[in-house]
Design an enzyme around this catalytic site. Structure first.
Site, PDB file in Angstrom:
ATOM      1  CG  HIS A   1      -1.482  -1.528   4.296  1.00 51.53           C
ATOM      2  ND1 HIS A   1      -2.206  -2.030   4.805  1.00 51.53           N
ATOM      3  CD2 HIS A   1      -0.609  -1.433   4.535  1.00 51.53           C
ATOM      4  CE1 HIS A   1      -1.517  -3.012   4.352  1.00 51.53           C
ATOM      5  NE2 HIS A   1      -0.676  -2.706   3.610  1.00 51.53           N
TER       6      HIS A   1
ATOM      7  CB  SER B   1       2.624   1.930  -1.993  1.00 49.53           C
ATOM      8  OG  SER B   1       2.923   1.183  -1.316  1.00 49.53           O
TER       9      SER B   1
ATOM     10  CD  GLU C   1       0.699  -5.924   1.750  1.00 48.79           C
ATOM     11  OE1 GLU C   1       0.723  -4.565   0.455  1.00 48.79           O
ATOM     12  OE2 GLU C   1       0.778  -5.247   3.036  1.00 48.79           O
TER      13      GLU C   1
ATOM     14  CG  HIS D   1       4.095  -0.078   2.119  1.00 52.77           C
ATOM     15  ND1 HIS D   1       3.025  -0.771   0.426  1.00 52.77           N
ATOM     16  CD2 HIS D   1       3.359  -1.593   3.026  1.00 52.77           C
ATOM     17  CE1 HIS D   1       2.184  -2.444   0.744  1.00 52.77           C
ATOM     18  NE2 HIS D   1       2.346  -2.578   2.570  1.00 52.77           N
TER      19      HIS D   1
HETATM   20 CO    CO Z   1       1.256  -4.135   3.733  1.00 54.25          CO
END
Ligand code: CO
Ligand code: PHE
Length: 285
Positions: free
Chosen positions: A135, A195, A176, A130
């Site tokens: 990111h 993700s 997010e 993730h």
């Molecule tokens: Co995150």
């Protein structure tokens, strides 16, 4: 993701430095872990051209990280040249203030451990897949990189003002779970959806969730759920909208929001710019 939770955290916090960083110890990853990373990567990278924003896809292609868990030091050489950010290895979730301090100094904390094979579809705590896959690509995008640093600086201030809950909602609904309008339709730029094998197609295609135009004050007044697909996504027109809206001093905003009741994650307001009104509550993730 950010924020320390109530349950026991999973990482090994016994060897961290005072700033909560650790060594990545890349040689310690097993071949089974690299193989699991390859499977996770292959699934997400197959979905990305259709559902991820262009900025993400352009960088992902150059990162060349589909063959195994990446070495942070090798990525850092390139990331430093691109936007002056660095990845730092961490055991897992960090205290809020520690997390904000890293962002404010253009350091992005990346968890070192990888999920178990049983968690292929869903994981509660952020892992290296993730944190890195979701990111890192957008850290190469200059305006988004500046937004994250400003967010960290704002977090230090929000901490002093007792306003972290409001600021955390902004992180949740942008960094997010954010969506962006593009000429090719809605795309994801939020790491939590980029993700996720299930939520990435869902957030763009499902009729269930609401899709509402980005509105800073509205978002900071809206609660979120962490254990289901999102019932509402907020949509930016471009990264400059995000950057411009968050540039002012939030101190008076927090004062104004403090006395208001928060909105539920599923409500639609008369003042919303509704791009799509959701049809049903989303199922569990
Ligand atoms: Co995150
Ligand atoms: N401008 C905000 C403040 O003064 C900080 C911030 C910047 C928050 C960017 C989020 C994103 O508190």
């Amino acid at each position: 993701m950010t924020g320390v939770t109530d349950h026991k955290l999973r990482g090994d916090y016994s060897r961290m430095r005072p700033d909560h960083t650790v060594d990545q110890d890349w040689d310690a990853y097993s071949e089974a872990e690299h193989a699991l990373w390859r499977r996770l990567y292959a699934r997400q990278a197959a979905l990305a051209p259709r559902y991820a924003c262009e900025e993400f896809n352009a960088t992902l292609a150059t990162l060349d990280c589909g063959g195994g868990i990446p070495r942070f030091d090798l990525v850092n050489a390139r990331l430093g040249l691109a936007t002056d950010w660095q990845l730092v290895a961490v055991p897992g979730l960090l205290p809020d203030l520690t997390f904000f301090e890293h962002l404010a100094h253009r350091r992005f904390p990346v968890t070192v451990w990888l999920r178990d094979p049983e968690e292929f579809d869903y994981i509660v705590e952020p892992d290296v897949f993730h944190d890195f896959y979701g990111h890192v690509p957008l850290l190469f995008q200059p305006m988004f990189a500046d937004y994250l640093q400003a967010y960290g600086q704002g977090g230090i201030k929000a901490h002093a003002l007792g306003a972290i809950e409001m600021l955390a909602r902004l992180y949740w609904y942008t960094v997010e779970f954010g969506l962006i309008e593009t000429p090719g339709g809605l795309r994801a730029y939020g790491a939590g959806i980029l993700s996720s094998g299930g939520e990435l197609p869902h957030c763009v295609e499902s009729a269930q969730p609401h899709r509402i135009g980005f509105d800073l004050m509205r978002i900071m007044q809206t609660q979120y759920k962490i254990d289901t697909y999102q019932e509402t996504y907020f949509v930016i027109r471009d990264f400059s909208e995000l950057f411009a809206a968050t540039a002012p001093d939030f101190t008076p905003f927090y004062a104004e929001l403090r006395d208001r009741e928060p909105h539920s994650p599923s409500s639609v307001l008369a003042s919303d710019r509704v791009l799509h009104r959701g049809t049903a509550p989303s199922r569990a993730a």
